[in-house]
Design an enzyme around this catalytic site. Structure first.
Site, PDB file in Angstrom:
ATOM      1  N   ASP A   1      53.789  -8.128 -20.582  1.00  0.00           N
ATOM      2  CA  ASP A   1      55.028  -8.836 -20.915  1.00  0.00           C
ATOM      3  C   ASP A   1      54.667 -10.157 -21.597  1.00  0.00           C
ATOM      4  O   ASP A   1      53.498 -10.525 -21.685  1.00  0.00           O
ATOM      5  CB  ASP A   1      55.871  -9.069 -19.648  1.00  0.00           C
ATOM      6  CG  ASP A   1      55.216 -10.035 -18.679  1.00  0.00           C
ATOM      7  OD1 ASP A   1      53.988  -9.941 -18.478  1.00  0.00           O
ATOM      8  OD2 ASP A   1      55.904 -10.909 -18.115  1.00  0.00           O
TER       9      ASP A   1
ATOM     10  N   HIS B   1      50.331  -0.394 -20.680  1.00  0.00           N
ATOM     11  CA  HIS B   1      51.627  -1.077 -20.709  1.00  0.00           C
ATOM     12  C   HIS B   1      51.362  -2.462 -21.283  1.00  0.00           C
ATOM     13  O   HIS B   1      50.885  -3.362 -20.581  1.00  0.00           O
ATOM     14  CB  HIS B   1      52.191  -1.166 -19.280  1.00  0.00           C
ATOM     15  CG  HIS B   1      53.566  -1.765 -19.205  1.00  0.00           C
ATOM     16  ND1 HIS B   1      54.707  -1.041 -19.422  1.00  0.00           N
ATOM     17  CD2 HIS B   1      53.986  -3.034 -18.960  1.00  0.00           C
ATOM     18  CE1 HIS B   1      55.768  -1.822 -19.305  1.00  0.00           C
ATOM     19  NE2 HIS B   1      55.349  -3.041 -19.025  1.00  0.00           N
TER      20      HIS B   1
ATOM     21  N   ASP C   1      47.424   7.239 -17.480  1.00  0.00           N
ATOM     22  CA  ASP C   1      47.224   6.527 -18.748  1.00  0.00           C
ATOM     23  C   ASP C   1      48.453   6.708 -19.641  1.00  0.00           C
ATOM     24  O   ASP C   1      48.415   7.411 -20.651  1.00  0.00           O
ATOM     25  CB  ASP C   1      45.954   7.049 -19.445  1.00  0.00           C
ATOM     26  CG  ASP C   1      45.632   6.254 -20.710  1.00  0.00           C
ATOM     27  OD1 ASP C   1      46.291   5.219 -20.958  1.00  0.00           O
ATOM     28  OD2 ASP C   1      44.719   6.670 -21.456  1.00  0.00           O
TER      29      ASP C   1
ATOM     30  N   GLU D   1      49.210  -1.456 -16.710  1.00  0.00           N
ATOM     31  CA  GLU D   1      49.470  -2.705 -17.423  1.00  0.00           C
ATOM     32  C   GLU D   1      48.137  -3.444 -17.544  1.00  0.00           C
ATOM     33  O   GLU D   1      47.180  -3.142 -16.820  1.00  0.00           O
ATOM     34  CB  GLU D   1      50.494  -3.566 -16.655  1.00  0.00           C
ATOM     35  CG  GLU D   1      50.917  -4.813 -17.442  1.00  0.00           C
ATOM     36  CD  GLU D   1      52.212  -5.459 -16.943  1.00  0.00           C
ATOM     37  OE1 GLU D   1      52.819  -4.962 -15.976  1.00  0.00           O
ATOM     38  OE2 GLU D   1      52.611  -6.474 -17.547  1.00  0.00           O
TER      39      GLU D   1
HETATM   40  O1  9MR Z   1      57.113  -4.948 -18.474  1.00  0.00           O
HETATM   41  C1  9MR Z   1      57.266  -5.384 -17.146  1.00  0.00           C
HETATM   42  C2  9MR Z   1      55.918  -5.632 -16.512  1.00  0.00           C
HETATM   43  O2  9MR Z   1      55.267  -6.694 -17.172  1.00  0.00           O
HETATM   44  C3  9MR Z   1      56.028  -5.898 -15.037  1.00  0.00           C
HETATM   45  O3  9MR Z   1      54.763  -5.935 -14.439  1.00  0.00           O
HETATM   46  C4  9MR Z   1      56.882  -4.816 -14.396  1.00  0.00           C
HETATM   47  C5  9MR Z   1      57.110  -5.075 -12.914  1.00  0.00           C
HETATM   48  O4  9MR Z   1      57.782  -6.268 -12.712  1.00  0.00           O
HETATM   49  O5  9MR Z   1      58.128  -4.695 -15.015  1.00  0.00           O
HETATM   50  C6  9MR Z   1      58.043  -4.344 -16.379  1.00  0.00           C
HETATM   51  O6  9MR Z   1      59.307  -4.300 -16.923  1.00  0.00           O
HETATM   52  C7  9MR Z   1      60.085  -3.180 -16.608  1.00  0.00           C
HETATM   53  C8  9MR Z   1      61.198  -3.594 -15.663  1.00  0.00           C
HETATM   54  O7  9MR Z   1      60.705  -4.039 -14.436  1.00  0.00           O
HETATM   55  C9  9MR Z   1      62.181  -2.461 -15.468  1.00  0.00           C
HETATM   56  N1  9MR Z   1      62.686  -2.009 -16.733  1.00  0.00           N
HETATM   57  C10 9MR Z   1      61.632  -1.513 -17.635  1.00  0.00           C
HETATM   58  C11 9MR Z   1      60.656  -2.645 -17.913  1.00  0.00           C
HETATM   59  C12 9MR Z   1      59.602  -2.187 -18.890  1.00  0.00           C
HETATM   60  O8  9MR Z   1      58.923  -1.055 -18.421  1.00  0.00           O
HETATM   61  O1  9MR Z   2      49.784  -8.769 -10.398  1.00  0.00           O
HETATM   62  C1  9MR Z   2      51.040  -8.732  -9.778  1.00  0.00           C
HETATM   63  C2  9MR Z   2      50.958  -7.864  -8.557  1.00  0.00           C
HETATM   64  O2  9MR Z   2      50.101  -8.467  -7.607  1.00  0.00           O
HETATM   65  C3  9MR Z   2      52.337  -7.649  -7.976  1.00  0.00           C
HETATM   66  O3  9MR Z   2      52.227  -6.713  -6.925  1.00  0.00           O
HETATM   67  C4  9MR Z   2      53.268  -7.150  -9.052  1.00  0.00           C
HETATM   68  C5  9MR Z   2      54.674  -6.908  -8.571  1.00  0.00           C
HETATM   69  O4  9MR Z   2      55.303  -8.102  -8.219  1.00  0.00           O
HETATM   70  O5  9MR Z   2      53.325  -8.065 -10.111  1.00  0.00           O
HETATM   71  C6  9MR Z   2      52.085  -8.231 -10.748  1.00  0.00           C
HETATM   72  O6  9MR Z   2      52.212  -9.185 -11.742  1.00  0.00           O
HETATM   73  C7  9MR Z   2      52.970  -8.854 -12.880  1.00  0.00           C
HETATM   74  C8  9MR Z   2      53.941 -10.005 -13.083  1.00  0.00           C
HETATM   75  O7  9MR Z   2      54.895  -9.994 -12.062  1.00  0.00           O
HETATM   76  C9  9MR Z   2      54.621  -9.959 -14.442  1.00  0.00           C
HETATM   77  N1  9MR Z   2      53.661  -9.848 -15.492  1.00  0.00           N
HETATM   78  C10 9MR Z   2      52.824  -8.685 -15.355  1.00  0.00           C
HETATM   79  C11 9MR Z   2      52.014  -8.774 -14.075  1.00  0.00           C
HETATM   80  C12 9MR Z   2      51.021  -7.633 -13.964  1.00  0.00           C
HETATM   81  O8  9MR Z   2      51.628  -6.411 -13.702  1.00  0.00           O
END
Ligand code: 9MR
Ligand code: 9MR
Length: 629
Positions: free
Chosen positions: A179, A491, A535, A544
């Site tokens: 993100d 991701h 993957d 991600e």
């Molecule tokens: O892209 C988002 C990612 O960076 C976060 O780790 C993840 C969990 O918070 O959420 C992703 O965003 C998703 C969102 O939570 C739900 N709608 C789809 C988004 C993209 O896959």
């Molecule tokens: O790295 C984070 C992980 O420890 C948490 O369990 C998860 C859900 O809250 O979120 C991860 O961090 C995400 C962050 O919320 C948004 N940017 C992407 C990060 C990696 O997935």
């Protein structure tokens, strides 16, 4: 695999055809150091001879496969851990059982890890906000600038009144992950890990080019890269010393390029204890590292660190809570006490301020029960600091800190001893970001190596790097662009939204996660947690990428390559070079006081306006909060 054609040096040039048994041997798919440890995990070969043939087909080494052992995270398929470290002539080899080829080509060289190591750092350049990536540095991943972040709105959770002060400039920094958010807590541990990488391998990094826009200046490239993020972090400090928690949109934007994503309004959100302490620790270390190159910047960092610490001291217990209108990453639930401890050690080390000495004296350093560093828990970062600075910290605390690092490392070694993959990972390590967990274990092991110079710790760290690069039960190199079977669909919005098949190179996928609730749910495998990986870019919980996972991997692989290249490793008896005068903390307390009342209502003509003064410049807002002049 299209990727092979465009990443120079990333792939192993090989004349070997793929074999029927290719996947029954699991190995680092990138390379092995000429004088380093070399191992592969091979299924179904117990007691058989493994032949290592060079490119002319000559057998260079024969190893009898030892007893097959299970490794719980890999499930019930036992493997023999075949050690071929004796192969000490650079070149490309292939393993055979009889006439059958097993595994992938084996590349041995003095600089076998260099390409992947640099790529893991170059990733940070690709994550830069507020900058165009040109072809010269980004190759086919060149892209327009995203997120200038010059007009970021204050979210009400910052305590700022948007009627008074509508916008803040907070440019630069690295995107957190897949993100486009910028989150202080996660940026902090990332930046600190990379600063440590430099601190521990200075000579190596003085000569290492990353081919970034600043490569021609006098500062090591790694420090130029880190400064891109430090500059951003500094903008996140409020005038009272507190640090905003994050800078994001209110909700995650869609899968679009950085440029397209930039049209959605961004906010600075929250101001709380954990981000502020984290910032303090990072800025203290930065003040030391940049001192020889940029004394003014160095002074700015230590001042910022002290002001942040004071704010956190006054706001103890005020942790970040996600506002109801915000749904980007929360980074809540960390342990601020560990961050406070870490910040104390860093500020004390560079300032020798007696107040911090007194605070630290109250802390008993535990000697057992490992805690893997993460964005949630900074305890080990403080422990590293104490353990590696025996001339600065209290002797008993130094002893305890060393003991904890070494005990932790020994515990990891016990894990790898009876497993066929030879990897120091347990079943419990496979949660969100397991490759970050693995890499931070390697960082602990390398600290144990720094403290003892015992090879077994270096080797165990090397095994974790091997795991990430393919010595795992799904035969996957989790480093994009490197290896025979790398992650292809992370991701990662920039990679998903460009038209290039290959993802941005040098990124470490989050990795196997046995409790994913996204599209990888079908792959959750409680009996073989290390296989719980998908993957596919739909899986943020296994696939991600994130700066806080790349940084410890970069620390590990670059340190291992640097130690081999320089035949030396960090000497803890070296004194840090901090020679600027610090104003004592107490005197600086004045800084905590917010600037004099900077807003007032005035009447102009028949209209009420708000006069707002910042840095001596006045601006006027109408009753709707619109700036007039
Ligand atoms: O892209 C988002 C990612 O960076 C976060 O780790 C993840 C969990 O918070 O959420 C992703 O965003 C998703 C969102 O939570 C739900 N709608 C789809 C988004 C993209 O896959
Ligand atoms: O790295 C984070 C992980 O420890 C948490 O369990 C998860 C859900 O809250 O979120 C991860 O961090 C995400 C962050 O919320 C948004 N940017 C992407 C990060 C990696 O997935």
């Amino acid at each position: 695999m299209k990727i092979t054609t465009f990443i120079a040096g990333a792939m192993i040039a090989s004349g070997f055809a793929t074999s029927l048994y290719a996947a029954t041997a699991y190995q680092n798919q990138v390379g092995f150091l000429t004088n380093g440890q070399k191992q592969m995990a091979v299924v179904d070969v117990e007691g058989k001879d493994i032949l290592f043939k060079d490119e002319s087909g000559t057998v260079a080494l024969t190893v009898t496969a030892p007893k097959a052992e299970t490794w719980i995270p890999a499930g019930d398929t036992a493997a023999s851990l075949v050690d071929f470290s004796e192969l000490k002539t650079a070149g490309t080899y292939q393993a055979y059982v009889g006439d059958e080829k097993i595994g992938h080509p084996i590349h041995i060289a003095d600089d076998a890890l260099e390409g992947a190591a640099k790529a893991s750092l170059k990733f940070f350049y690709y994550q830069r906000a507020s900058m165009e990536l040109t072809e010269e540095f980004a190759g086919q991943w060149a892209r327009e600038a995203g997120h200038p972040d010059t007009a970021v709105a204050y979210h009400k959770s910052t305590g700022h009144d948007r009627m008074v002060e509508p916008k803040i400039a907070s440019p630069k920094g690295w995107y957190d992950a897949g993100d486009y958010g910028k989150y202080i807590v996660n940026s902090g541990i990332t930046t600190y890990t990379l600063l440590q990488l430099y601190q521990h391998n200075k000579e190596y990094f003085k000569k290492t080019s990353l081919n970034i826009p600043e490569s021609k200046n006098e500062i090591p490239d790694l420090l130029d890269e880190i400064k891109w993020n430090l500059d951003w972090m500094l903008t996140m400090q409020d005038s009272d010393g507190g640090v905003f928690h994050k800078l994001t949109t209110l909700k995650f934007v869609g899968t679009v390029t950085p440029l397209k994503a930039s049209s959605t309004q961004r906010y600075v959100i929250g101001k709380a204890e954990e981000a502020t302490l984290n910032f303090a620790a990072v800025m203290a270390l930065a003040s030391e590292i940049y001192q020889p190159y940029d004394p003014e910047f160095s002074q700015k960092c230590i001042d910022a660190a002290q002001r942040a610490y004071m704010w956190a001291d006054d706001h103890s217990g005020e942790v970040y809570e996600q506002p109801s209108d915000v749904s980007t990453g929360s980074y809540t639930g960390s342990r601020p006490a560990t961050t406070r401890f870490w910040a104390q050690t860093e500020i004390y080390r560079v300032s020798k301020d007696p107040k911090f000495e007194a605070l630290l004296k109250k802390t008993t350093i535990r000697t057992a029960n490992v805690r893997i560093p993460s964005w949630q828990d900074s305890y080990m970062l403080g422990v590293y600091n104490i353990a590696t600075n025996p001339d600065i910290f209290d002797a008993n605390q130094v002893d305890s800190a060393k003991t904890l690092v070494i005990n932790s490392a020994n515990k990891f070694i016990a894990t790898l001893e009876n497993n066929g993959y030879g990897v120091a990972l347990d079943k419990g390590d496979f949660y969100w970001g397991s490759n970050g967990v693995a890499s931070n274990k390697a960082v602990i092991l390398l600290h144990a190596y720094i403290l003892t110079k015992e090879e077994k710790y270096l080797n165990a760290a090397n095994s974790i790097v091997d795991y990430i690069l393919g010595r795992n039960p799904i035969d996957k190199s989790y480093l994009t662009g490197y290896g025979v079977n790398p992650t292809m669909n992370p991701h990662h919005r920039p990679s998903q939204s460009d038209s290039i098949e290959a993802p941005v190179p040098g990124m470490v996928a989050g990795g196997a996660n046995a409790s994913a609730t996204d599209c990888a749910k079908a792959y959750n495998n409680p009996d073989a947690v290390a296989r719980s990986y998908y993957d596919n870019s739909c899986s943020y919980a296994t696939n991600e990428v994130a700066i806080n996972w790349n940084a410890p991997f970069a620390y590990a692989i670059n340190s291992i390559q640097a130690i081999a290249a320089t035949s030396t490793s960090y000497d803890i008896t070296e004194k840090p070079v901090v020679n600027y005068e610090l104003t004592p903390i107490v005197a600086k307390r004045a800084l905590r006081v917010a600037p004099a009342d900077n807003k007032r209502l005035i009447v102009r003509g028949n209209k009420v306006q708000l006069e707002f003064t910042k840095n001596g410049v006045k601006s006027y807002l109408n009753v709707n909060g619109k700036q007039i002049h």
